[in-house]
Design an enzyme around this catalytic site. Structure first.
Site, PDB file in Angstrom:
ATOM      1  CE  LYS A  85      65.829-107.764 125.187  1.00  0.00           C
ATOM      2  NZ  LYS A  85      65.983-108.224 123.833  1.00  0.00           N
TER       3      LYS A  85
HETATM    4  O1  G3P Z   1      64.561-111.785 121.789  1.00  0.00           O
HETATM    5  C1  G3P Z   1      65.373-112.452 122.220  1.00  0.00           C
HETATM    6  C2  G3P Z   1      65.726-113.441 120.999  1.00  0.00           C
HETATM    7  O2  G3P Z   1      66.518-112.357 120.048  1.00  0.00           O
HETATM    8  C3  G3P Z   1      66.470-114.543 121.122  1.00  0.00           C
HETATM    9  O3  G3P Z   1      65.935-115.557 120.216  1.00  0.00           O
HETATM   10  O4  G3P Z   1      66.227-117.224 118.671  1.00  0.00           O
HETATM   11  O5  G3P Z   1      68.363-116.402 120.076  1.00  0.00           O
HETATM   12  O6  G3P Z   1      66.721-117.583 121.180  1.00  0.00           O
HETATM   13  P1  G3P Z   1      67.038-116.766 119.910  1.00  0.00           P
END
Ligand code: G3P
Length: 218
Positions: A85
């Protein structure tokens, strides 16, 4: 649309793998830090549970392409299912180009525009990860971004890059992502559990139990 689980928690991963609902795993530096365990050991353990693509992100401190490339090779070497990633930056795109030329799969993360997704695809990314929830957070419709990316990629059949809907916050995000035809949604454990539940299912199970026991006993 397939599901990946967005977590570095091995118990959550094992449970969802046993239910047959996930086809892969995504992690990021925040999720790994939350578990407080050794990064590479955790990725190896995950690879021993799930037989599918597992995204491991380059260190947040790696900003130069050469650092991301050497780290990417190391991550890819952990297991054949590893996907590297890489953040959506100019240096990140150079790393994607090099790693993909070596047959290493990449997932370009922190995608917030269709233009970024198209560039990542052209650099050779196996996956792009548009972040829905974080766009919604700033009063911008994240689903529209996924729709745009799907429409663009569909117009160019030579693009093989798969779209992973990320930053998914609730079950309706998942339903809306599926309507766009997105390839994958990476979903936190909490949201997968919310998706399983419906009050009428619970009421129905309780009624079946009571009706049965009224005639046949326990
Ligand atoms: O896959 C990306 C994710 O982990 C981010 O999620 O909720 O931190 O925006 P969030």
């Amino acid at each position: 649309m397939k599901f990946f689980i967005d977590t570095a928690n091995v118990d959550e991963i094992r449970e969802c793998w046993e239910m047959g609902i996930i086809a892969g795993v995504t992690t990021n530096p925040s999720l790994i830090a939350k578990e407080g365990r050794d990064y590479r050991k955790t990725l190896k353990e995950i690879a021993g549970i799930v037989d599918g693509p597992i995204s491991g992100e380059v260190r947040a401190s790696s900003v130069k392409a050469e650092d991301m490339i050497s780290e990417g090779r190391e991550i890819a070497g952990l297991h054949e299912n590893m996907v590297v990633k890489i953040p959506m930056t100019a240096e990140g795109l150079k790393a994607v180009k090099q790693l993909s030329s070596e047959g290493i799969r990449t997932n370009v993360t922190l995608i917030f525009s269709a233009a970024q997704a198209l560039l990542a695809a052209r650099a050779g990314a196996s996956y792009v990860s548009p972040f829905l929830g974080r766009l919604d957070d700033i009063a911008t419709d994240g689903i529209l971004l996924v729709e745009d990316i799907m429409a663009i990629f569909e117009g160019y059949p030579e693009i093989r890059t798969e779209v992973i809907c990320a930053s998914v916050r609730h079950p309706m995000h998942v339903v809306e992502c599926a309507k766009t035809g997105a390839d994958i949604a990476t979903v936190p454990y909490k949201v997968l559990v919310q998706m399983m539940k419906h009050p009428l299912t619970e009421i129905g199970i309780e009624k079946f139990r009571k009706d049965y026991e009224a005639v046949f006993g326990k």
